[in-house]
Design a protein around this motif. Structure first.
Motif, mmCIF file in Angstrom:
data_model
loop_
_atom_site.group_PDB
_atom_site.id
_atom_site.type_symbol
_atom_site.label_atom_id
_atom_site.label_comp_id
_atom_site.label_asym_id
_atom_site.label_seq_id
_atom_site.Cartn_x
_atom_site.Cartn_y
_atom_site.Cartn_z
ATOM 1 N N MET A 1 -0.526 7.009 17.759
ATOM 2 C CA MET A 1 -1.472 7.413 16.339
ATOM 3 C C MET A 1 -0.542 8.599 15.987
ATOM 4 O O MET A 1 -0.339 9.398 16.690
ATOM 5 C CB MET A 1 -2.766 7.386 16.679
ATOM 6 C CG MET A 1 -3.361 7.611 15.301
ATOM 7 S SD MET A 1 -5.196 7.898 15.168
ATOM 8 C CE MET A 1 -5.764 7.048 16.479
ATOM 9 N N ASP A 2 -0.207 8.347 14.646
ATOM 10 C CA ASP A 2 0.128 9.566 13.913
ATOM 11 C C ASP A 2 -0.848 10.826 13.990
ATOM 12 O O ASP A 2 -1.936 10.841 13.222
ATOM 13 C CB ASP A 2 0.215 9.154 12.488
ATOM 14 C CG ASP A 2 1.067 10.139 11.641
ATOM 15 O OD1 ASP A 2 1.552 11.316 12.215
ATOM 16 O OD2 ASP A 2 1.682 9.919 10.569
ATOM 17 N N ASP A 3 -0.516 11.914 14.708
ATOM 18 C CA ASP A 3 -1.331 13.082 14.665
ATOM 19 C C ASP A 3 -1.541 13.799 13.551
ATOM 20 O O ASP A 3 -2.466 14.355 13.251
ATOM 21 C CB ASP A 3 -0.888 13.893 15.671
ATOM 22 C CG ASP A 3 -0.904 13.391 17.027
ATOM 23 O OD1 ASP A 3 -0.190 13.956 18.139
ATOM 24 O OD2 ASP A 3 -1.852 12.360 17.433
ATOM 25 N N GLU A 4 -0.676 13.543 12.423
ATOM 26 C CA GLU A 4 -0.482 14.479 11.283
ATOM 27 C C GLU A 4 -1.695 13.697 10.269
ATOM 28 O O GLU A 4 -1.946 14.330 9.380
ATOM 29 C CB GLU A 4 0.653 14.267 10.596
ATOM 30 C CG GLU A 4 1.850 14.852 11.239
ATOM 31 C CD GLU A 4 3.377 14.604 10.477
ATOM 32 O OE1 GLU A 4 3.062 14.660 9.530
ATOM 33 O OE2 GLU A 4 4.287 14.543 11.175
ATOM 34 N N VAL A 5 -2.275 12.308 10.395
ATOM 35 C CA VAL A 5 -3.272 11.787 9.688
ATOM 36 C C VAL A 5 -4.375 12.505 10.122
ATOM 37 O O VAL A 5 -5.010 12.369 11.271
ATOM 38 C CB VAL A 5 -3.239 10.388 10.070
ATOM 39 C CG1 VAL A 5 -4.466 9.727 8.943
ATOM 40 C CG2 VAL A 5 -1.914 9.711 9.457
ATOM 41 N N ASP A 6 -5.078 13.114 9.320
ATOM 42 C CA ASP A 6 -6.540 13.889 9.606
ATOM 43 C C ASP A 6 -7.252 13.749 8.325
ATOM 44 O O ASP A 6 -6.791 14.119 7.117
ATOM 45 C CB ASP A 6 -6.100 15.358 10.073
ATOM 46 C CG ASP A 6 -7.319 15.903 10.349
ATOM 47 O OD1 ASP A 6 -8.089 16.001 9.747
ATOM 48 O OD2 ASP A 6 -7.152 16.664 11.524
ATOM 49 N N ALA A 7 -8.598 13.379 8.365
ATOM 50 C CA ALA A 7 -9.449 13.535 7.181
ATOM 51 C C ALA A 7 -9.778 14.721 6.585
ATOM 52 O O ALA A 7 -10.026 14.941 5.599
ATOM 53 C CB ALA A 7 -10.737 12.694 7.576
ATOM 54 N N ARG A 8 -9.805 15.848 7.658
ATOM 55 C CA ARG A 8 -10.111 17.094 7.392
ATOM 56 C C ARG A 8 -8.916 17.841 6.360
ATOM 57 O O ARG A 8 -9.114 18.425 5.355
ATOM 58 C CB ARG A 8 -10.056 18.087 8.460
ATOM 59 C CG ARG A 8 -11.595 17.847 9.101
ATOM 60 C CD ARG A 8 -11.418 18.594 10.432
ATOM 61 N NE ARG A 8 -10.551 17.905 11.349
ATOM 62 C CZ ARG A 8 -10.252 18.461 12.554
ATOM 63 N NH1 ARG A 8 -10.853 19.490 12.937
ATOM 64 N NH2 ARG A 8 -9.176 18.011 13.339
ATOM 65 N N GLU A 9 -7.728 17.053 6.560
ATOM 66 C CA GLU A 9 -6.491 17.578 5.738
ATOM 67 C C GLU A 9 -6.539 16.969 4.523
ATOM 68 O O GLU A 9 -6.497 17.695 3.416
ATOM 69 C CB GLU A 9 -5.299 17.016 6.520
ATOM 70 C CG GLU A 9 -3.959 16.896 5.736
ATOM 71 C CD GLU A 9 -3.023 16.092 5.955
ATOM 72 O OE1 GLU A 9 -2.082 15.888 5.164
ATOM 73 O OE2 GLU A 9 -2.956 15.687 7.157
ATOM 74 N N LEU A 10 -7.333 15.539 4.182
ATOM 75 C CA LEU A 10 -7.395 15.021 2.992
ATOM 76 C C LEU A 10 -8.512 15.901 2.173
ATOM 77 O O LEU A 10 -8.330 16.026 0.955
ATOM 78 C CB LEU A 10 -7.915 13.557 3.121
ATOM 79 C CG LEU A 10 -8.223 12.748 2.045
ATOM 80 C CD1 LEU A 10 -7.153 12.872 0.912
ATOM 81 C CD2 LEU A 10 -8.805 11.464 2.242
ATOM 82 N N TYR A 11 -9.640 16.204 2.992
ATOM 83 C CA TYR A 11 -10.694 17.102 2.212
ATOM 84 C C TYR A 11 -10.391 18.297 1.695
ATOM 85 O O TYR A 11 -10.527 18.622 0.567
ATOM 86 C CB TYR A 11 -11.744 17.071 3.207
ATOM 87 C CG TYR A 11 -12.809 17.798 2.664
ATOM 88 C CD1 TYR A 11 -13.895 17.383 2.064
ATOM 89 C CD2 TYR A 11 -13.008 19.321 2.995
ATOM 90 C CE1 TYR A 11 -14.945 18.013 1.497
ATOM 91 C CE2 TYR A 11 -14.065 19.965 2.556
ATOM 92 C CZ TYR A 11 -15.099 19.346 1.684
ATOM 93 O OH TYR A 11 -16.160 20.060 1.020
ATOM 94 N N LYS A 12 -9.359 19.069 2.453
ATOM 95 C CA LYS A 12 -8.958 20.460 2.019
ATOM 96 C C LYS A 12 -7.943 20.165 0.800
ATOM 97 O O LYS A 12 -8.182 20.988 -0.211
ATOM 98 C CB LYS A 12 -8.199 21.131 3.275
ATOM 99 C CG LYS A 12 -7.725 22.316 2.773
ATOM 100 C CD LYS A 12 -7.065 23.267 3.963
ATOM 101 C CE LYS A 12 -6.394 24.652 3.647
ATOM 102 N NZ LYS A 12 -6.407 24.920 2.213
ATOM 103 N N ALA A 13 -7.087 19.179 0.981
ATOM 104 C CA ALA A 13 -6.125 18.725 -0.243
ATOM 105 C C ALA A 13 -6.978 18.564 -1.450
ATOM 106 O O ALA A 13 -6.399 18.721 -2.495
ATOM 107 C CB ALA A 13 -5.287 17.778 0.196
ATOM 108 N N LEU A 14 -7.756 17.758 -1.399
ATOM 109 C CA LEU A 14 -8.773 17.382 -2.537
ATOM 110 C C LEU A 14 -9.441 18.642 -3.036
ATOM 111 O O LEU A 14 -9.733 18.819 -4.316
ATOM 112 C CB LEU A 14 -9.828 16.225 -2.201
ATOM 113 C CG LEU A 14 -9.311 14.831 -2.128
ATOM 114 C CD1 LEU A 14 -10.403 13.978 -1.498
ATOM 115 C CD2 LEU A 14 -8.667 14.321 -3.132
ATOM 116 N N CYS A 15 -9.842 19.445 -2.268
ATOM 117 C CA CYS A 15 -10.733 20.638 -2.652
ATOM 118 C C CYS A 15 -9.484 21.604 -3.228
ATOM 119 O O CYS A 15 -9.953 22.232 -4.315
ATOM 120 C CB CYS A 15 -11.289 21.499 -1.479
ATOM 121 S SG CYS A 15 -12.711 20.586 -0.829
ATOM 122 N N ASP A 16 -8.516 21.599 -2.970
ATOM 123 C CA ASP A 16 -7.634 22.496 -3.457
ATOM 124 C C ASP A 16 -6.701 22.170 -4.671
ATOM 125 O O ASP A 16 -6.037 22.780 -5.414
ATOM 126 C CB ASP A 16 -6.326 23.015 -2.475
ATOM 127 C CG ASP A 16 -6.974 23.765 -1.402
ATOM 128 O OD1 ASP A 16 -8.024 24.223 -1.241
ATOM 129 O OD2 ASP A 16 -6.128 23.649 -0.218
#
Length: 189
Positions: free
Chosen positions: A1-16
């Motif tokens: 699995m791609d370790d770079e895929v992370d829902a927390r990353e998506l959340y932070k990017a959306l917040c920013d």
């Protein structure tokens, strides 16, 4: 699995993210990386319940974190569909986080695109069930005994297999014995 895929990353990017293009700039690129193995992992939550106890092949820790982070993404993306903050000044987060209309705005279609691409199924049952529905607004019926009746679906719910991921947001008409305006539609879960 791609370790770079992370829902927390998506959340932070959306917040920013500033701007009306959150789907194209943030969601679509993240989603392109999240297909395949990530979607297959999420599907384990939809099937055999062994993942919950940690007995499944992936264990439960990572999957639980991802499902939680995705639920926060969903909450963030549903904020624009919520009542304006000035209508509910008693909400404790309204002052700390600014108006609820600030932040990423996705259309309902773009919202569904994200979660259906991850294997979730939208639903919008029109018979009220307190487990499946979140009351957004109450129109008070004159008869206090009038049962709760859905008058409008504001956003669809999402299922991941048999797992309820997100409740359907609804406007209802009801007697005060069943749902009181200002209480049922303003109580944070």
């Amino acid at each position: 699995m791609d370790d770079e895929v992370d829902a927390r990353e998506l959340y932070k990017a959306l917040c920013d993210h500033d701007g009306a293009d959150a789907h194209d700039v943030v969601v679509a690129p993240w989603l392109a990386r999240a297909r395949g193995d990530y979607r297959a992992l999420l599907a384990t939550a939809a099937g055999d319940g062994a993942w919950w106890s940690g007995e499944g092949p992936q264990g439960s820790g990572y999957l639980l974190r991802e499902l939680y982070a995705l639920s926060r993404v969903s909450d963030l993306l549903l904020l624009p569909f919520q009542p304006p903050a000035d209508e509910v000044p008693e909400w404790p987060w309204a002052d700390r986080h600014g108006p609820l209309d600030q932040g990423p705005v996705l259309s309902q279609h773009e919202y569904l695109d994200l979660f259906t691409a991850l294997g979730m199924t939208p639903f919008d049952d029109t018979v009220f069930d307190p487990f499946l529905h979140e009351i957004v607004d109450v129109e008070q019926a004159d008869d206090p005994h009038a049962p709760i009746r859905i008058t409008q679906v504001v956003w669809p719910g999402l299922m991941l297999g048999q797992l309820l991921f997100s409740r359907v947001g609804v406007r209802v008409r009801a007697g005060a014995d069943h749902a009181q305006r200002g209480v049922a539609d303003r109580s944070p879960l």
